[in-house]
Design an enzyme around this catalytic site. Structure first.
Site, PDB file in Angstrom:
ATOM      1  N   TYR A  36       0.780  -1.209   0.670  1.00 22.42           N
ATOM      2  CA  TYR A  36       0.243   0.321  -0.182  1.00 22.42           C
ATOM      3  C   TYR A  36       1.083   0.894   0.643  1.00 22.42           C
ATOM      4  CZ  TYR A  36      -3.655   3.762   2.373  1.00 22.42           C
ATOM      5  OH  TYR A  36      -4.281   4.968   2.319  1.00 22.42           O
ATOM      6  N   ASN A  57       7.360  -9.821  -1.639  1.00 19.97           N
ATOM      7  CA  ASN A  57       7.822 -11.305  -1.977  1.00 19.97           C
ATOM      8  C   ASN A  57       5.905 -11.646  -1.674  1.00 19.97           C
ATOM      9  OD1 ASN A  57       6.621 -11.333   0.781  1.00 19.97           O
ATOM     10  ND2 ASN A  57       7.338 -12.963   1.579  1.00 19.97           N
ATOM     11  N   LEU A  58       5.069  -9.907  -2.399  1.00 26.86           N
ATOM     12  CA  LEU A  58       3.833 -10.782  -2.708  1.00 26.86           C
ATOM     13  C   LEU A  58       3.341 -12.111  -1.594  1.00 26.86           C
ATOM     14  CD1 LEU A  58       4.429 -12.250  -6.713  1.00 26.86           C
ATOM     15  CD2 LEU A  58       3.590  -9.681  -5.199  1.00 26.86           C
ATOM     16  N   LEU A  84      12.290 -11.980   1.738  1.00 29.85           N
ATOM     17  CA  LEU A  84      13.917 -10.796   2.620  1.00 29.85           C
ATOM     18  C   LEU A  84      14.308 -11.237   3.729  1.00 29.85           C
ATOM     19  CD1 LEU A  84      12.140  -7.450   2.147  1.00 29.85           C
ATOM     20  CD2 LEU A  84      14.495  -8.110   0.887  1.00 29.85           C
ATOM     21  N   LYS A 110       1.712  -6.409   9.544  1.00 29.50           N
ATOM     22  CA  LYS A 110       1.506  -5.319   9.330  1.00 29.50           C
ATOM     23  C   LYS A 110       0.017  -5.531  10.881  1.00 29.50           C
ATOM     24  CE  LYS A 110      -1.070  -3.498   6.195  1.00 29.50           C
ATOM     25  NZ  LYS A 110      -1.889  -2.381   5.194  1.00 29.50           N
ATOM     26  N   SER A 151       6.299   3.476  12.948  1.00 26.86           N
ATOM     27  CA  SER A 151       4.217   3.340  13.181  1.00 26.86           C
ATOM     28  C   SER A 151       4.393   4.812  14.763  1.00 26.86           C
ATOM     29  CB  SER A 151       3.772   2.257  13.190  1.00 26.86           C
ATOM     30  OG  SER A 151       2.712   2.944  13.996  1.00 26.86           O
ATOM     31  N   TYR A 176       3.424  -6.490  17.008  1.00 25.99           N
ATOM     32  CA  TYR A 176       3.879  -5.751  15.948  1.00 25.99           C
ATOM     33  C   TYR A 176       4.041  -4.457  16.202  1.00 25.99           C
ATOM     34  CZ  TYR A 176       2.767  -2.839  12.443  1.00 25.99           C
ATOM     35  OH  TYR A 176       2.889  -1.440  11.500  1.00 25.99           O
ATOM     36  N   LYS A 180       8.336  -2.334  16.020  1.00 26.34           N
ATOM     37  CA  LYS A 180       8.527  -1.267  16.004  1.00 26.34           C
ATOM     38  C   LYS A 180       9.391  -0.826  16.298  1.00 26.34           C
ATOM     39  CE  LYS A 180       6.597  -1.003  11.421  1.00 26.34           C
ATOM     40  NZ  LYS A 180       6.873  -1.303  10.427  1.00 26.34           N
ATOM     41  N   TYR A 204       4.986   6.534  11.074  1.00 27.55           N
ATOM     42  CA  TYR A 204       3.711   7.081  10.184  1.00 27.55           C
ATOM     43  C   TYR A 204       2.187   7.115  11.494  1.00 27.55           C
ATOM     44  CZ  TYR A 204       5.817   4.561   6.013  1.00 27.55           C
ATOM     45  OH  TYR A 204       7.296   4.123   5.147  1.00 27.55           O
ATOM     46  N   ASN A 226      -9.299  -2.161  10.350  1.00 28.94           N
ATOM     47  CA  ASN A 226      -9.353   0.078  10.043  1.00 28.94           C
ATOM     48  C   ASN A 226     -10.338   0.169   9.432  1.00 28.94           C
ATOM     49  OD1 ASN A 226      -6.135  -1.379   9.128  1.00 28.94           O
ATOM     50  ND2 ASN A 226      -5.938  -0.453  10.618  1.00 28.94           N
TER      51      ASN A 226
HETATM   52  P1  NAD Z   1       1.409  -3.348   2.819  1.00 29.16           P
HETATM   53  O1  NAD Z   1       1.277  -5.157   3.689  1.00 29.16           O
HETATM   54  O2  NAD Z   1       1.068  -3.697   2.421  1.00 29.16           O
HETATM   55  O3  NAD Z   1       2.813  -3.383   2.689  1.00 29.16           O
HETATM   56  C1  NAD Z   1       4.178  -4.364   2.809  1.00 29.16           C
HETATM   57  C2  NAD Z   1       4.335  -5.304   1.869  1.00 29.16           C
HETATM   58  O4  NAD Z   1       5.666  -5.906   2.162  1.00 29.16           O
HETATM   59  C3  NAD Z   1       3.909  -5.720   0.791  1.00 29.16           C
HETATM   60  O5  NAD Z   1       4.005  -5.711  -0.734  1.00 29.16           O
HETATM   61  C4  NAD Z   1       4.342  -7.598   1.655  1.00 29.16           C
HETATM   62  O6  NAD Z   1       3.880  -8.264  -0.073  1.00 29.16           O
HETATM   63  C5  NAD Z   1       5.708  -7.175   1.159  1.00 29.16           C
HETATM   64  N1  NAD Z   1       6.260  -7.941   2.681  1.00 29.16           N
HETATM   65  C6  NAD Z   1       6.164  -8.191   3.733  1.00 29.16           C
HETATM   66  N2  NAD Z   1       6.971  -9.416   4.080  1.00 29.16           N
HETATM   67  C7  NAD Z   1       7.921  -9.457   3.084  1.00 29.16           C
HETATM   68  C8  NAD Z   1       9.361 -10.645   3.315  1.00 29.16           C
HETATM   69  N3  NAD Z   1       9.869 -10.873   3.930  1.00 29.16           N
HETATM   70  N4  NAD Z   1       9.654  -9.900   1.946  1.00 29.16           N
HETATM   71  C9  NAD Z   1       9.560  -9.421   0.937  1.00 29.16           C
HETATM   72  N5  NAD Z   1       7.811  -8.638   0.799  1.00 29.16           N
HETATM   73  C10 NAD Z   1       7.770  -8.887   2.354  1.00 29.16           C
HETATM   74  O7  NAD Z   1       1.772  -2.383   4.239  1.00 29.16           O
HETATM   75  P2  NAD Z   1       1.657  -0.944   4.058  1.00 29.16           P
HETATM   76  O8  NAD Z   1       0.291  -0.464   4.729  1.00 29.16           O
HETATM   77  O9  NAD Z   1       2.370  -0.541   3.120  1.00 29.16           O
HETATM   78  O10 NAD Z   1       3.287  -0.874   5.590  1.00 29.16           O
HETATM   79  C11 NAD Z   1       4.241  -0.719   4.999  1.00 29.16           C
HETATM   80  C12 NAD Z   1       5.241  -0.373   5.989  1.00 29.16           C
HETATM   81  O11 NAD Z   1       4.350   0.678   7.173  1.00 29.16           O
HETATM   82  C13 NAD Z   1       5.251  -1.862   7.289  1.00 29.16           C
HETATM   83  O12 NAD Z   1       6.459  -2.108   7.709  1.00 29.16           O
HETATM   84  C14 NAD Z   1       3.915  -1.089   7.945  1.00 29.16           C
HETATM   85  O13 NAD Z   1       4.345  -1.712   9.353  1.00 29.16           O
HETATM   86  C15 NAD Z   1       4.587   0.153   8.176  1.00 29.16           C
HETATM   87  N6  NAD Z   1       3.418   0.296   8.566  1.00 29.16           N
HETATM   88  C16 NAD Z   1       1.838   1.187   8.230  1.00 29.16           C
HETATM   89  C17 NAD Z   1       0.701   1.431   8.350  1.00 29.16           C
HETATM   90  C18 NAD Z   1      -0.696   1.489   7.932  1.00 29.16           C
HETATM   91  O14 NAD Z   1      -1.478   1.815   8.761  1.00 29.16           O
HETATM   92  N7  NAD Z   1      -0.621   0.872   7.130  1.00 29.16           N
HETATM   93  C19 NAD Z   1       1.499   2.485   9.749  1.00 29.16           C
HETATM   94  C20 NAD Z   1       2.197   2.485  10.371  1.00 29.16           C
HETATM   95  C21 NAD Z   1       3.520   1.739   9.900  1.00 29.16           C
HETATM   96  C1  WQD Z   2      -9.483   3.695  14.016  1.00 27.53           C
HETATM   97  C2  WQD Z   2     -10.554   3.569  14.836  1.00 27.53           C
HETATM   98  C3  WQD Z   2     -11.237   2.240  16.415  1.00 27.53           C
HETATM   99  C4  WQD Z   2     -12.607  -0.433  13.115  1.00 27.53           C
HETATM  100  C5  WQD Z   2      -4.545   0.458  13.435  1.00 27.53           C
HETATM  101  C6  WQD Z   2      -2.638   0.517  13.805  1.00 27.53           C
HETATM  102  C7  WQD Z   2      -1.437   0.912  14.423  1.00 27.53           C
HETATM  103  C8  WQD Z   2      -0.926   1.983  12.904  1.00 27.53           C
HETATM  104  C9  WQD Z   2      -1.893   2.924  13.177  1.00 27.53           C
HETATM  105  C10 WQD Z   2       0.475   0.869  12.296  1.00 27.53           C
HETATM  106  C11 WQD Z   2     -10.148   3.381  16.506  1.00 27.53           C
HETATM  107  C12 WQD Z   2     -11.813   2.982  15.599  1.00 27.53           C
HETATM  108  C13 WQD Z   2     -11.612   0.916  13.797  1.00 27.53           C
HETATM  109  C14 WQD Z   2     -13.713  -0.142  13.395  1.00 27.53           C
HETATM  110  C15 WQD Z   2     -14.412   1.658  14.760  1.00 27.53           C
HETATM  111  N1  WQD Z   2      -0.761   0.740  12.915  1.00 27.53           N
HETATM  112  N2  WQD Z   2     -12.659   1.648  15.429  1.00 27.53           N
HETATM  113  N3  WQD Z   2     -14.155   0.295  14.471  1.00 27.53           N
HETATM  114  O1  WQD Z   2      -6.290   1.786  16.098  1.00 27.53           O
HETATM  115  O2  WQD Z   2      -4.491   3.792  15.613  1.00 27.53           O
HETATM  116  O3  WQD Z   2      -3.928   1.726  15.181  1.00 27.53           O
HETATM  117  O4  WQD Z   2      -3.324   1.664  12.650  1.00 27.53           O
HETATM  118  O5  WQD Z   2       1.602   0.856  12.368  1.00 27.53           O
HETATM  119  O6  WQD Z   2      -0.282   0.152  14.811  1.00 27.53           O
HETATM  120  O7  WQD Z   2      -3.464  -0.703  15.269  1.00 27.53           O
HETATM  121  O8  WQD Z   2      -6.390   2.294  13.464  1.00 27.53           O
HETATM  122  O9  WQD Z   2      -8.249   1.938  11.395  1.00 27.53           O
HETATM  123  O10 WQD Z   2      -7.606   0.468  13.142  1.00 27.53           O
HETATM  124  O11 WQD Z   2      -8.675   2.480  13.637  1.00 27.53           O
HETATM  125  O12 WQD Z   2     -15.312   2.427  15.698  1.00 27.53           O
HETATM  126  O13 WQD Z   2     -14.605  -1.405  12.983  1.00 27.53           O
HETATM  127  O14 WQD Z   2     -11.224   3.695  14.899  1.00 27.53           O
HETATM  128  O15 WQD Z   2     -12.166   1.906  17.820  1.00 27.53           O
HETATM  129  O16 WQD Z   2     -10.248   4.392  17.732  1.00 27.53           O
HETATM  130  P1  WQD Z   2      -5.247   2.388  15.073  1.00 27.53           P
HETATM  131  P2  WQD Z   2      -7.228   1.615  13.283  1.00 27.53           P
END
Ligand code: NAD
Ligand code: WQD
Length: 364
Positions: A36, A57-58, A84, A110, A151, A176, A180, A204, A226
């Site tokens: 994403y 790695n999809l 990886l 994640k 995060s 998780y 981080k 983020y 989410n």
């Molecule tokens: P995502 O799952 O969409 O993307 C992660 C990608 O990494 C995927 O395409 C997956 O196939 C690939 N991948 C996972 N393990 C792998 C491995 N061992 N080797 C090769 N590829 C691998 O996730 P995202 O939402 O794009 O998140 C990207 C990064 O940002 C992650 O590290 C996540 O923890 C961090 N992050 C995401 C959020 C969020 O809410 N989306 C918030 C904070 C931090």
């Molecule tokens: C947002 C708000 C829920 C779903 C996640 C990960 C965190 C980080 C950021 C990666 C909250 C409420 C949700 C639903 C709801 N990601 N909610 N009904 O909680 O900030 O955290 O994303 O690093 O590690 O845990 O995001 O989108 O899950 O929730 O009421 O069906 O929406 O309670 O208040 P959150 P979220």
């Protein structure tokens, strides 16, 4: 010279230097680049002229994302289907791309709930992959800019809002979140001993939305955990109704507050971070930055935004609190604004509209 003029002069000089650097030393490896946030970042980097190698790695993405990227940018990327966790493959990867200048490390698992159920899988994937990547880079023995996807989860429930980078890091709520914290520590330890590595961790807040082309976006597997994908899937009739997890929190309307950032703004923060490391504009070798909008939005406000942009009523009910949820989290982004020369530009409504447009496309 007044401060504004001085700042814009600085920006022009940096931009010129940056563009020259991109032109002459531009290969960047994007791990997790089909995911994403990674895919949106590839678009922004390609628009600045970087040559991109995606490593994925999809495990949580689809190969079709490559087609979407090609449609948006008109450019090719090199794709390496590599896990990886496999250190020999990673070493070989970096030998084949030894002309690289930077790595953005998105690849990780994640899902918070899944990490509670399968902690070892999370420690293995998130930590071993990082170690393999860092080892491979050290073996190259050349200057490398490294950006890590961290995060806001590292803060847990912060004592002071908005959250600055000085906020204490509390015991993680989930495996998780712990990965981080551990990854950030590994990077700090390594940059202290490495003469080549410079790193930035971007913490983020809540990324939402999709590219305006709707060629790429978030693809949640199964029932979304989410909020925003759950809202848009409910709007599209895929889910019956949204449950709001609790309305008895000490906030204005009783629901939890988060900082929802448009994924395109977030992607641009990675370009700014690369620019900053390459130009040596910060003193420490591993800096952490909050990447959010700086604005807190409650769950009910997010629903109102969805109803406004979609011109539909969302079916929802109030349920009980979700275990592990914190009350409020939103970023103080002044460090990134100042040192990375980056600021989120898109509003919640714009992000929500892009998420809705994407949902309508994928549910056709
Ligand atoms: P995502 O799952 O969409 O993307 C992660 C990608 O990494 C995927 O395409 C997956 O196939 C690939 N991948 C996972 N393990 C792998 C491995 N061992 N080797 C090769 N590829 C691998 O996730 P995202 O939402 O794009 O998140 C990207 C990064 O940002 C992650 O590290 C996540 O923890 C961090 N992050 C995401 C959020 C969020 O809410 N989306 C918030 C904070 C931090
Ligand atoms: C947002 C708000 C829920 C779903 C996640 C990960 C965190 C980080 C950021 C990666 C909250 C409420 C949700 C639903 C709801 N990601 N909610 N009904 O909680 O900030 O955290 O994303 O690093 O590690 O845990 O995001 O989108 O899950 O929730 O009421 O069906 O929406 O309670 O208040 P959150 P979220």
């Amino acid at each position: 010279m007044d401060i504004c003029k001085k700042d814009s002069f600085k920006t022009i000089i940096f931009t010129i230097i940056f563009n020259i650097m991109v032109k002459y030393s531009s290969k960047i490896i994007i791990t997790g680049g089909l995911g994403y946030i990674g895919s949106h970042t590839v678009v922004e980097l390609q628009s600045k002229g970087f040559e991109i190698v995606i490593v994925d790695n999809l495990s949580n993405s689809s190969i079709e994302v490559l087609d979407g990227l090609k449609i948006i940018t008109g450019k090719n990327v090199i794709f390496e289907n590599i896990d990886l966790k496999k250190s020999d493959l990673v070493t070989d990867l970096f030998k084949r791309h030894s002309d690289l200048t930077g790595v953005i490390h998105f690849a990780a698992s994640k899902a918070v709930g899944e990490s509670v159920k399968n902690p070892l899988d999370y420690y293995e994937n998130n930590i071993c992959s990082l170690i393999n990547v860092l080892k491979g880079l050290e073996e190259l023995n050349k200057p490398i800019s490294f950006i890590f996807s961290s995060s806001c989860t590292v803060y847990g429930q912060a004592e002071i809002l908005p959250i600055t980078e000085k906020e204490s890091i509390k015991k993680a709520e989930s495996p998780y979140g712990n990965t981080k914290q551990i990854c950030e520590e590994i990077i700090s330890d390594l940059v202290n001993s490495s003469k080549n590595l410079k790193a930035i961790s971007l913490r983020y807040f809540n990324p939402i939305g999709a590219h305006e082309s709707t060629e790429i976006g978030e693809l949640p597997l199964g029932i979304p955990q989410n909020l925003i994908p759950f809202i848009t899937q409910t709007g599209a009739g895929i889910r019956d109704e949204l449950t709001v997890f609790g309305n008895d929190y000490p906030t204005n309307d009783g629901t939890c507050i988060r900082d929802y950032i448009h994924v395109v703004d977030l992607a641009k923060a990675h370009v700014a971070a690369l620019f900053s490391i390459m130009n040596n504009t910060h003193s420490k070798s591993h800096e952490c930055y909050n990447i959010g909008t700086g604005k807190g939005t409650s769950v009910l406000e997010a629903i109102t935004s969805f109803e406004k942009i979609s011109k539909t009523k969302l079916k929802y009910k109030i349920g009980s609190r979700r275990i592990g949820d914190i009350t409020s989290a939103y970023a103080d982004t002044s460090k990134a604004n100042k040192q990375l020369n980056w600021k989120a530009e898109l509003s919640l409504d714009q992000a929500m509209a892009s998420a809705w447009k994407w949902q309508k496309k994928i549910s056709k």
